[in-house]
Design a protein around this motif. Structure first.
Motif, short mmCIF file in Angstrom:
data_model
loop_
_atom_site.label_atom_id
_atom_site.label_comp_id
_atom_site.label_asym_id
_atom_site.label_seq_id
_atom_site.Cartn_x
_atom_site.Cartn_y
_atom_site.Cartn_z
N PRO A 119 0.81 -1.23 0.00
CA PRO A 119 0.00 0.00 0.00
C PRO A 119 0.85 1.28 0.00
N VAL A 120 0.72 2.06 -1.04
CA VAL A 120 1.42 3.35 -1.15
C VAL A 120 0.38 4.46 -1.16
N GLU A 121 0.27 5.15 -0.04
CA GLU A 121 -0.67 6.26 0.07
C GLU A 121 -0.05 7.59 -0.31
N ASP A 122 1.24 7.73 -0.01
CA ASP A 122 1.93 8.99 -0.23
C ASP A 122 3.44 8.73 -0.25
N ALA A 123 4.22 9.81 -0.32
CA ALA A 123 5.67 9.67 -0.39
C ALA A 123 6.23 9.01 0.87
N GLU A 124 5.62 9.31 2.03
CA GLU A 124 6.13 8.76 3.28
C GLU A 124 5.94 7.25 3.35
N SER A 125 4.79 6.77 2.89
CA SER A 125 4.57 5.31 2.91
C SER A 125 5.48 4.60 1.92
N ALA A 126 5.72 5.23 0.76
CA ALA A 126 6.65 4.64 -0.21
C ALA A 126 8.05 4.57 0.38
N ALA A 127 8.44 5.64 1.11
CA ALA A 127 9.76 5.66 1.74
C ALA A 127 9.87 4.59 2.82
N ALA A 128 8.81 4.39 3.58
CA ALA A 128 8.82 3.37 4.63
C ALA A 128 9.03 1.98 4.02
N ILE A 129 8.36 1.73 2.90
CA ILE A 129 8.52 0.44 2.23
C ILE A 129 9.96 0.29 1.73
N GLY A 130 10.48 1.36 1.12
CA GLY A 130 11.86 1.31 0.63
C GLY A 130 12.87 1.13 1.74
N GLU A 131 12.69 1.86 2.83
CA GLU A 131 13.60 1.76 3.96
C GLU A 131 13.57 0.35 4.56
N GLY A 132 12.36 -0.18 4.72
CA GLY A 132 12.23 -1.53 5.26
C GLY A 132 12.90 -2.57 4.37
N ALA A 133 12.73 -2.41 3.05
CA ALA A 133 13.33 -3.36 2.12
C ALA A 133 14.85 -3.31 2.20
N LEU A 134 15.41 -2.10 2.25
CA LEU A 134 16.87 -1.96 2.30
C LEU A 134 17.43 -2.48 3.62
N LEU A 135 16.71 -2.25 4.71
CA LEU A 135 17.18 -2.75 6.00
C LEU A 135 17.01 -4.27 6.10
N GLY A 136 15.90 -4.77 5.56
CA GLY A 136 15.65 -6.21 5.61
C GLY A 136 16.59 -7.01 4.73
N ALA A 137 17.09 -6.38 3.67
CA ALA A 137 17.98 -7.08 2.74
C ALA A 137 19.42 -7.16 3.24
N TYR A 138 19.68 -6.56 4.39
CA TYR A 138 21.05 -6.51 4.92
C TYR A 138 21.63 -7.91 5.18
N SER A 139 22.90 -8.06 4.86
CA SER A 139 23.63 -9.27 5.24
C SER A 139 25.08 -8.89 5.49
N PHE A 140 25.71 -9.61 6.40
CA PHE A 140 27.10 -9.33 6.74
C PHE A 140 27.95 -10.51 6.30
N THR A 141 28.75 -10.30 5.26
CA THR A 141 29.51 -11.40 4.65
C THR A 141 31.01 -11.11 4.60
N ALA A 142 31.46 -10.08 5.29
CA ALA A 142 32.86 -9.65 5.17
C ALA A 142 33.86 -10.73 5.54
N PHE A 143 33.47 -11.65 6.42
CA PHE A 143 34.42 -12.65 6.89
C PHE A 143 34.09 -14.06 6.38
N ARG A 144 33.27 -14.15 5.34
CA ARG A 144 32.94 -15.44 4.76
C ARG A 144 33.83 -15.74 3.57
N SER A 145 34.09 -17.00 3.36
CA SER A 145 34.84 -17.42 2.18
C SER A 145 34.26 -18.72 1.68
#
Length: 508
Positions: A119-145
């Motif tokens: 649901p996108v009602e306005d710019a703020e809701s679109a930003a919330a979705i984007g922020e959540g997606a970027l934060l949820g997609a986080y992974s820490f792989t710096a020390f993996r091989s």
């Protein structure tokens, strides 16, 4: 890092590997949320009943994957639960959308592109979705091989691109909101990376070098005091904590200035890169996650970079009080008396109450610049975790109105916090027979006593707030919403929002 795009396309026309839709709990079963109309049409208007057949109810955080029918470009539909359906005249809360997008992004790890038809009602809701997606997609792989030091595998690869459907990429408000979401998420993830980095790879010196690199990249002023400068300057708190380690302490000042700024915020962060407890050694089972004891410093570091990225009309300084708390023949002992940067003397009754010692010096130093407000952030006390659990940070202040402002700001940012009192009678329990104050008081109310200790080192007439993030800073259970396992970046979004409110003239 995951890319964020805004799109006017629909799920029927946008090519993606998956399309995300929302499903809420209605009075008679799951209800498809706004934004997914085209997807529902592809299911002949029966998407809700199909989901119900598959066991979906719309509970928050619930994920259901199903093959996409003809009529959609994506081969997979992912339905994510939004919780209770809001009243007819109300929209879904931004935090609900943020968490749902984060849940979906985690479920789509490794996918190249996903379309978010939430649901996108306005710019703020679109930003919330984007922020959540970027934060949820986080992974820490710096020390993996790949094993035996070979090339890294793709295990843990994040979602490649999140496209927000129903947004308006040419609209200034939508564009600005998306840019803010990307900047804030990037800095939360910067803090997460620092917190997740093992202590042997993030000593005080290496942390200071990371700050120097960021300062050069983002045009920030930086000053680093090494152990010689700290000793010469009389920083007895920071030196007292760090003197037992082979890795000496640092005090870092990062500064962002705006030519039209009328207010200045000082942010002070506890940066214990590893906390063994010192001579008051932590018991077995309490050491394994102590690389996270620098989460406060990571938060203020990330917040000042975010302010610079966003070009906020406010001056922001970040003070990183960095030390490693280790036991050795040179370590501070229980019963020792330290002379702090302020000139006050502190009897150290417990070397594991070290965070308040490094913060005290940094608070005094920050006060010398006479900012309009100071906020410190620290994984300070286990007592705060006992009081508020592991998802809520405590808020204290020397001014009730400022405390309320910090609490409200956290709510606006989507972070859970709770205002805590500062009972003056507890101060007496820190009286020392040999020094001006002890670093410990009575056992009960330990989180409040720590706040009262810090208050002693704040300059006269300066509004000061204290965020004890000991609970939410490091998440040891299964991921949820946009919160991963490990470092969370707690308080970054609150500090950025506070800087924005200050720039807008909302800070009295």
């Amino acid at each position: 890092m995951t890319a964020l795009t805004l799109s006017t396309s629909t799920a029927a026309t946008l090519r993606a590997d998956a399309v995300v839709v929302g499903v809420a709990k209605g009075p008679k079963g799951p209800v498809v949320a706004p934004g997914a109309e085209v997807v529902d049409q592809a299911f002949d208007g029966k998407l809700a009943s199909v989901l119900e057949t598959l066991g979906a109810s719309g509970d928050e955080g619930e994920v259901t994957k199903l093959p996409a029918p003809s009529g959609l470009k994506a081969p997979v539909v992912l339905a994510v639960g939004l919780g209770e359906l809001p009243a007819e005249d109300e929209a879904f809360a931004e935090e609900t959308l943020r968490r749902a997008a984060g849940t979906a992004a985690r479920a789509l790890a490794g996918v190249k592109k996903a379309a978010f038809a939430l649901p996108v009602e306005d710019a703020e809701s679109a930003a919330a979705i984007g922020e959540g997606a970027l934060l949820g997609a986080y992974s820490f792989t710096a020390f993996r091989s790949g094993g035996n030091g070979k090339k890294k595998d793709d295990k843990g690869a994040p979602l490649g691109e999140a496209a927000i459907l129903g947004a308006k990429p040419r609209d200034k408000a939508f564009k600005a909101a998306a840019e803010r979401a990307a900047a804030v998420a990037a800095e939360v993830n910067r803090a997460r990376d620092l917190i997740n980095t093992p202590s042997n790879a993030l000593t005080p010196k290496l942390f200071a070098e990371a700050a120097q690199t960021a300062a050069k990249e983002h045009g920030l002023k930086i000053e680093v005091l090494d152990e010689k400068a700290l000793l010469k300057g009389g920083y007895g708190g920071i030196m007292g904590v760090g003197q037992g380690s082979a890795n000496p302490p640092r005090l870092v000042r990062l500064g962002y200035t705006h030519p039209k700024a009328e207010k200045t915020l000082a942010l002070v962060g506890k940066g214990i890169t590893y906390d063994s407890g010192g001579i008051s050694l932590k018991p077995a089972g309490h050491n394994e996650t102590m690389k996270c004891d620098m989460s406060g410093a990571a938060a203020v570091f990330a917040a000042v970079v975010a302010a610079a990225k966003l070009g906020l009309q406010v001056n922001v300084t970040a003070w990183l009080a960095l030390a490693e708390n280790m036991p050795s023949g040179t370590a501070t002992r229980p019963g020792d008396v330290l002379t702090m940067y302020s000139g006050k003397t502190v009897e150290v009754l417990n070397t594991d109450a070290e965070g308040r010692l490094v913060l005290a010096d940094a608070l005094t130093r920050a006060s010398e610049e006479n900012p309009d407000a100071i906020v410190d952030v620290a994984t300070l006390t286990g007592a705060m975790v006992l009081a508020l659990g592991d998802r809520t940070f405590g808020v204290m202040a020397n001014d009730e109105a400022f405390r309320d402002t910090l609490h409200e700001t956290a709510q606006e940012a989507g972070e859970q916090s709770w205002p805590m009192p500062m009972p003056p009678e507890l101060r007496k329990t820190m009286d020392s027979p040999v020094a001006d104050i002890a670093n410990m008081g009575q056992r009960m109310g330990g989180g409040l006593i720590a706040g009262l200790f810090l208050k002693e080192f704040v300059g006269e007439g300066i509004a000061w707030g204290h965020l004890d993030i000991a609970g939410p800073a490091f998440h040891e259970s299964a991921p949820f919403g946009y919160t991963p396992k490990g470092g969370t970046g707690s308080a970054v979004r609150t500090l950025v929002r506070l800087a924005e409110r200050t720039a807008d003239g909302e800070l009295g």
